[in-house]
Motif scaffolding. Structure first.
Motif, PDB file in Angstrom:
ATOM      1  N   ILE A 140      -1.692   5.016  -4.798  1.00 18.59           N
ATOM      2  CA  ILE A 140      -2.004   3.745  -4.136  1.00 18.59           C
ATOM      3  C   ILE A 140      -1.348   3.676  -2.756  1.00 18.59           C
ATOM      4  O   ILE A 140      -1.970   3.265  -1.768  1.00 18.59           O
ATOM      5  N   ALA A 141      -0.076   4.081  -2.691  1.00 12.71           N
ATOM      6  CA  ALA A 141       0.630   4.060  -1.405  1.00 12.71           C
ATOM      7  C   ALA A 141      -0.074   4.941  -0.383  1.00 12.71           C
ATOM      8  O   ALA A 141      -0.255   4.547   0.783  1.00 12.71           O
ATOM      9  N   LYS A 142      -0.497   6.144  -0.797  1.00 17.23           N
ATOM     10  CA  LYS A 142      -1.211   7.047   0.114  1.00 17.23           C
ATOM     11  C   LYS A 142      -2.510   6.419   0.598  1.00 17.23           C
ATOM     12  O   LYS A 142      -2.862   6.510   1.776  1.00 17.23           O
ATOM     13  N   ASP A 143      -3.242   5.770  -0.308  1.00 18.18           N
ATOM     14  CA  ASP A 143      -4.521   5.164   0.068  1.00 18.18           C
ATOM     15  C   ASP A 143      -4.318   4.044   1.082  1.00 18.18           C
ATOM     16  O   ASP A 143      -5.058   3.943   2.071  1.00 18.18           O
ATOM     17  N   VAL A 144      -3.326   3.183   0.849  1.00 16.40           N
ATOM     18  CA  VAL A 144      -3.088   2.068   1.762  1.00 16.40           C
ATOM     19  C   VAL A 144      -2.627   2.581   3.126  1.00 16.40           C
ATOM     20  O   VAL A 144      -3.110   2.139   4.176  1.00 16.40           O
ATOM     21  N   LEU A 145      -1.698   3.522   3.119  1.00 15.97           N
ATOM     22  CA  LEU A 145      -1.213   4.070   4.390  1.00 15.97           C
ATOM     23  C   LEU A 145      -2.325   4.800   5.132  1.00 15.97           C
ATOM     24  O   LEU A 145      -2.462   4.686   6.352  1.00 15.97           O
ATOM     25  N   GLY A 146      -3.125   5.561   4.384  1.00 15.03           N
ATOM     26  CA  GLY A 146      -4.204   6.312   5.012  1.00 15.03           C
ATOM     27  C   GLY A 146      -5.290   5.443   5.601  1.00 15.03           C
ATOM     28  O   GLY A 146      -5.996   5.849   6.528  1.00 15.03           O
ATOM     29  N   ALA A 147      -5.427   4.219   5.084  1.00 16.64           N
ATOM     30  CA  ALA A 147      -6.444   3.305   5.617  1.00 16.64           C
ATOM     31  C   ALA A 147      -6.040   2.733   6.971  1.00 16.64           C
ATOM     32  O   ALA A 147      -6.902   2.236   7.714  1.00 16.64           O
ATOM     33  N   VAL A 201      10.149   3.169   4.024  1.00 20.05           N
ATOM     34  CA  VAL A 201      10.175   3.612   2.635  1.00 20.05           C
ATOM     35  C   VAL A 201       9.185   2.795   1.817  1.00 20.05           C
ATOM     36  O   VAL A 201       9.008   1.596   2.030  1.00 20.05           O
ATOM     37  N   VAL A 202       8.518   3.486   0.904  1.00 13.24           N
ATOM     38  CA  VAL A 202       7.717   2.834  -0.132  1.00 13.24           C
ATOM     39  C   VAL A 202       8.422   3.131  -1.449  1.00 13.24           C
ATOM     40  O   VAL A 202       8.402   4.269  -1.925  1.00 13.24           O
ATOM     41  N   PRO A 203       9.087   2.143  -2.047  1.00 11.70           N
ATOM     42  CA  PRO A 203       9.888   2.413  -3.242  1.00 11.70           C
ATOM     43  C   PRO A 203       9.015   2.707  -4.461  1.00 11.70           C
ATOM     44  O   PRO A 203       8.166   1.904  -4.839  1.00 11.70           O
ATOM     45  N   VAL A 204       9.236   3.873  -5.053  1.00 13.95           N
ATOM     46  CA  VAL A 204       8.532   4.253  -6.273  1.00 13.95           C
ATOM     47  C   VAL A 204       9.537   4.918  -7.193  1.00 13.95           C
ATOM     48  O   VAL A 204      10.232   5.860  -6.801  1.00 13.95           O
ATOM     49  N   ALA A 205       9.634   4.418  -8.423  1.00 12.41           N
ATOM     50  CA  ALA A 205      10.542   4.995  -9.405  1.00 12.41           C
ATOM     51  C   ALA A 205      10.006   4.678 -10.789  1.00 12.41           C
ATOM     52  O   ALA A 205       9.150   3.800 -10.960  1.00 12.41           O
ATOM     53  N   VAL A 225      14.971   1.392  -7.713  1.00 13.54           N
ATOM     54  CA  VAL A 225      14.641   0.928  -6.362  1.00 13.54           C
ATOM     55  C   VAL A 225      15.407  -0.354  -6.020  1.00 13.54           C
ATOM     56  O   VAL A 225      15.020  -1.103  -5.127  1.00 13.54           O
ATOM     57  N   ARG A 226      16.494  -0.600  -6.726  1.00 11.48           N
ATOM     58  CA  ARG A 226      17.278  -1.822  -6.508  1.00 11.48           C
ATOM     59  C   ARG A 226      17.841  -1.870  -5.088  1.00 11.48           C
ATOM     60  O   ARG A 226      17.884  -2.924  -4.461  1.00 11.48           O
ATOM     61  N   LEU A 227      18.283  -0.745  -4.580  1.00  6.73           N
ATOM     62  CA  LEU A 227      18.845  -0.694  -3.232  1.00  6.73           C
ATOM     63  C   LEU A 227      17.796  -1.063  -2.194  1.00  6.73           C
ATOM     64  O   LEU A 227      18.037  -1.901  -1.314  1.00  6.73           O
ATOM     65  N   ALA A 264       3.713  -0.985  -4.590  1.00  4.05           N
ATOM     66  CA  ALA A 264       3.258   0.024  -3.646  1.00  4.05           C
ATOM     67  C   ALA A 264       2.397  -0.563  -2.536  1.00  4.05           C
ATOM     68  O   ALA A 264       2.511  -0.176  -1.367  1.00  4.05           O
ATOM     69  N   VAL A 265       1.545  -1.515  -2.875  1.00  6.68           N
ATOM     70  CA  VAL A 265       0.639  -2.082  -1.867  1.00  6.68           C
ATOM     71  C   VAL A 265       1.424  -2.871  -0.821  1.00  6.68           C
ATOM     72  O   VAL A 265       1.260  -2.669   0.392  1.00  6.68           O
ATOM     73  N   ALA A 266       2.286  -3.777  -1.271  1.00  8.63           N
ATOM     74  CA  ALA A 266       3.046  -4.609  -0.334  1.00  8.63           C
ATOM     75  C   ALA A 266       3.982  -3.764   0.527  1.00  8.63           C
ATOM     76  O   ALA A 266       4.120  -3.999   1.736  1.00  8.63           O
ATOM     77  N   ALA A 267       4.625  -2.758  -0.079  1.00 13.66           N
ATOM     78  CA  ALA A 267       5.546  -1.917   0.687  1.00 13.66           C
ATOM     79  C   ALA A 267       4.800  -1.074   1.714  1.00 13.66           C
ATOM     80  O   ALA A 267       5.262  -0.901   2.849  1.00 13.66           O
ATOM     81  N   ALA A 268       3.638  -0.537   1.330  1.00 14.83           N
ATOM     82  CA  ALA A 268       2.858   0.271   2.271  1.00 14.83           C
ATOM     83  C   ALA A 268       2.333  -0.583   3.422  1.00 14.83           C
ATOM     84  O   ALA A 268       2.312  -0.143   4.575  1.00 14.83           O
ATOM     85  N   ARG A 269       1.930  -1.809   3.130  1.00 14.27           N
ATOM     86  CA  ARG A 269       1.467  -2.697   4.206  1.00 14.27           C
ATOM     87  C   ARG A 269       2.614  -3.047   5.145  1.00 14.27           C
ATOM     88  O   ARG A 269       2.410  -3.202   6.353  1.00 14.27           O
TER      89      ARG A 269
END
Length: 289
Positions: free
Chosen positions: A28-35, A91-95, A101-103, A113-118
Motif C-alpha cells: 500500500i505504501a509503495k502504491d501511494v508513494l508511486g502515485a 518514514v512510513v512506519p510498518v511493523a 512503531v511507537r517511536l 500506511a496510507v496516512a504516513a505515505a501521504r
C-alpha cells in the motif's frame, strides 16, 4: 533543485523486517508513494545493504519503510557519514506489532500506511534535536534507566484482549516469565542486585543525585532549544520524595554496572555514559500543521 522536485524524486528503502511482518502495508505504501512521486525502490537484505542504499541515494529524498529500529538505523548511518544535517528523511512506519512503531508515532508520524505515505508526499521537513552518546550512538526519543521492575510497560495483545484470553487458557505463566525477563534486564548488573540503583546523575556538570541517594529511575528526553529534559526519581522510604528535574545540554550517568533503554532498545551494562544534545541535528518529514 526546488523543494517540489525533491518531494517528487524519492528513494524508498524497504526494511526486510517490514516486508516479512506486514507485506500488505508495504504494498500500500509503495502504491501511494508511486502515485505521487518518481520512485527508486530498494530491498536490502541486511544492515550493510540498507546503509549502501541510503548512502547511494544521489539527489533523491530517502524514505524508510519499516519499524523504529529501521528509522534509528537510518539516522545512525547518516550521522556517522556526516550527512544527517543535509538530509530530509521520511518514514512510513510498518511493523508486525504496534509497539514496533511507537517511536515514529511519538515523533508525529501518522499511523497507517496510507496516512504516513501521504505525509511523505504532502508534508514538510521539521528540524528535531538529537541525543548523541559518548560512543557516537544516536537517540531520537528518550533514554530511560529503570530499576525495581520499572522497565517499559508490557505490550498488550491485539485489541487488548489476547493477553486476558491467554491467561484464561492457562498461559499466565508465560506472561509472568516475560515480565520477569524484562524486570531483570532493566536492573543494574542484569538483575544481580535487588533494590534501587545508586547512580550519580550530572546535568551540565551539576550533580542532581549522588551515589548516596538510591534512585528508582532516570529519564533523558530531547526537548527544545537545544536542551534535554532530565528527570531523576529518587527512591522513597515512607514519605514520598519529589522527582528531581532539570534541563541541560549534556547529561552524565555513572555508578555500578547499569542497563539503560535507548528508544526502547536495551543497552549496557556500563559504568558511565554521557548524552549530549545536538540542536536541530536532523530533519524528519511530518504532516503540515
Amino acid at each position: 533543485m526546488s523543494a517540489s522536485d525533491q518531494r517528487d524524486d524519492l528513494v524508498v528503502i524497504i526494511d526486510p523486517v517490514a516486508r516479512r511482518a506486514d507485506g500488505e502495508s508495504v504494498r500500500i505504501a509503495k502504491d501511494v508513494l508511486g502515485a505521487g512521486a518518481s520512485l527508486k525502490v530498494c530491498l536490502p537484505e541486511g544492515p550493510e545493504e540498507f546503509a549502501r542504499a541510503l548512502l547511494r541515494r544521489g539527489t533523491r529524498r530517502p524514505v524508510v519503510v519499516g519499524d523504529d529500529a529501521a528509522l534509528r538505523r537510518a539516522v545512525g548511518v547518516l550521522h556517522r557519514e556526516r550527512a544527517l544535517g543535509g538530509t530530509d528523511l521520511a518514514v512510513v512506519p510498518v511493523a508486525g506489532v504496534a509497539a514496533g512503531v511507537r517511536l515514529a508515532r511519538g515523533l508525529g508520524v501518522p499511523a497507517g500506511a496510507v496516512a504516513a505515505a501521504r505525509a511523505v508526499l504532502d508534508g514538510a521537513p521539521r528540524r528535531l534535536d538529537l541525543l548523541v552518546d559518548d560512543r557516537g550512538e544516536v537517540v531520537l526519543g528518550d533514554v530511560r534507566i529503570a530499576v525495581l521492575g520499572g522497565g517499559p510497560a508490557p505490550v498488550a495483545g491485539p485489541a487488548g484482549g489476547s493477553a486476558a484470553a491467554g491467561e484464561r487458557h492457562g498461559h499466565a505463566w508465560l506472561r509472568t516469565c516475560q515480565s520477569l525477563v524484562r524486570t531483570l534486564g532493566a536492573r543494574p548488573g542484569g538483575g544481580r542486585g535487588a533494590g534501587p540503583a545508586r547512580l550519580r546523575v550530572e546535568a551540565d556538570g551539576v550533580t542532581l543525585v549522588d551515589l548516596d541517594q538510591p534512585v528508582e529511575g532516570v529519564s533523558v528526553v530531547p526537548g527544545s532549544g537545544g536542551l534535554a529534559r532530565v528527570e531523576v526519581r529518587p527512591s522513597s522510604v515512607g514519605a514520598g520524595i519529589a522527582p528531581v528535574r532539570a534541563r541541560a545540554r549534556s547529561v552524565t550517568v555513572a555508578g555500578p554496572d547499569f542497563h539503560y533503554h535507548c528508544d526502547g532498545a536495551l543497552a549496557g551494562p556500563v559504568r558511565r555514559r554521557t548524552w549530549t544534545v545536538r540542536p536541530g541535528a536532523w530533519s524528519l518529514t511530518l504532516p503540515r500543521p
